[in-house]
Design a protein around this motif. Structure first.
Motif: not given
Length: 300
Positions: A158-163, A188-193
């Motif tokens: 659910k949380n890929v921002g940690t990448l 990638v879009n979730e990382m960019r968010a």
């Protein structure tokens, strides 16, 4: 004159053969509680710390026959003569999504039983289902993995921002009809968010590449050179320059031996003779967003 040239070529080849790293490859079944069966490749008689490379296979290699894991990937590249100066862990997923905690349980076990693994240089790479596993594992343990390469997959975390905390290379072909490139786009879009700069990400959308072609990346020496250029000790953990995958495709298998293996392997053994006692699950091996440590004594 031709004889001297032939002799020179032979001596050069002989020199590089001796310079390459020989490995002992062993099968491990039931060693790690709440883990996977796995192959472990060890450089013979290492005198210094070596990196650990984790290879996560795709769905076609799932099951309970460990020999399937050798059909393609890092372990196969190693057996065919690709010089990879590192320990290699190749677990087998019996089916379903890869479980990050089970993978880390094996890593913890290996670190506990081998003092030559460099805990600041642990890497993961995989494709298809293994690409999903790579991103899920890296997102769960972003502060413990030095770098990762995920190919033609996606993520279920659910949380890929940690990448964004680690050097990450995502590779996906625009002609992939098995796993749509939209799956990588979504990650990638979730990382960019989470961080619009995505400072440690390189997203490689390869025109015309299908689902099977990324498998060649496992055989390219540049792949491991790129991984090994990263360490948890790097200030700010910057991502180093990638290479053009498309230009390396035709030569991916160059110099490899498809007639036999140069590494010692216990492929026919039921289990490794060196690790019979199951390891208990550690309290530190739990899912986190980067706030806790599983692998011990890092960053020293």
């Amino acid at each position: 004159m031709k004889k001297y040239i032939a002799l020179a070529i032979f001596l050069i080849a002989l020199f590089f053969n001796f310079e390459s790293t020989a490995h002992k490859i062993t099968a491990h079944r039931g060693d790690v509680k709440d883990g996977y069966n796995y192959w472990f490749a060890e450089p013979e008689n290492p005198t210094e710390l070596k990196p650990l490379v984790i290879f996560l296979h795709g769905q076609s290699l799932c099951g309970n026959d460990l020999n399937k894991v050798k059909r393609y990937g890092t372990l196969d590249a190693l057996e065919k003569g690709r010089d990879i100066d590192a320990f290699v862990l190749a677990p087998q997923n019996p089916g379903g999504s890869w479980n990050p905690e089970k993978i880390m349980n094996i890593v913890d076990y290996l670190v506990d039983h081998n003092d030559k693994i460099d805990q600041n240089r642990i890497y993961v790479l995989g494709m298809s289902l293994g690409g999903y596993g790579t991103l899920d594992f890296a997102a769960t343990y972003a502060d413990e993995i030095a770098a990762a390469i995920a190919m033609c997959g996606g993520a279920t975390q659910k949380n890929v921002g940690t990448l964004n905390e680690m050097p990450l290379w995502i590779i996906h072909g625009t002609a992939d009809n098995a796993v749509s490139i939209s799956q990588s786009d979504k990650v990638v879009n979730e990382m960019r968010a989470a961080n619009s700069r995505t400072p440690r990400l390189f997203y490689d959308r390869v025109p015309g590449m299908n689902h099977s072609q990324p498998a060649r990346v496992f055989y390219m020496p540049e792949t491991y050179e790129w991984l090994f250029s990263h360490s948890l000790l790097d200030e700010g953990r910057p991502i180093t320059k990638t290479f053009d995958v498309s230009s390396k495709m035709s030569g991916a298998y160059s110099g490899l031996n498809f007639s036999g293996s140069k590494n010692k392997s216990s492929a026919n053994s039921k289990s490794s003779s060196t690790s019979k006692k199951p390891a208990s699950k550690k309290s530190g091996s739990k899912k986190s967003s980067g706030s806790s440590k599983s692998v011990k004594n890092k960053k020293k």
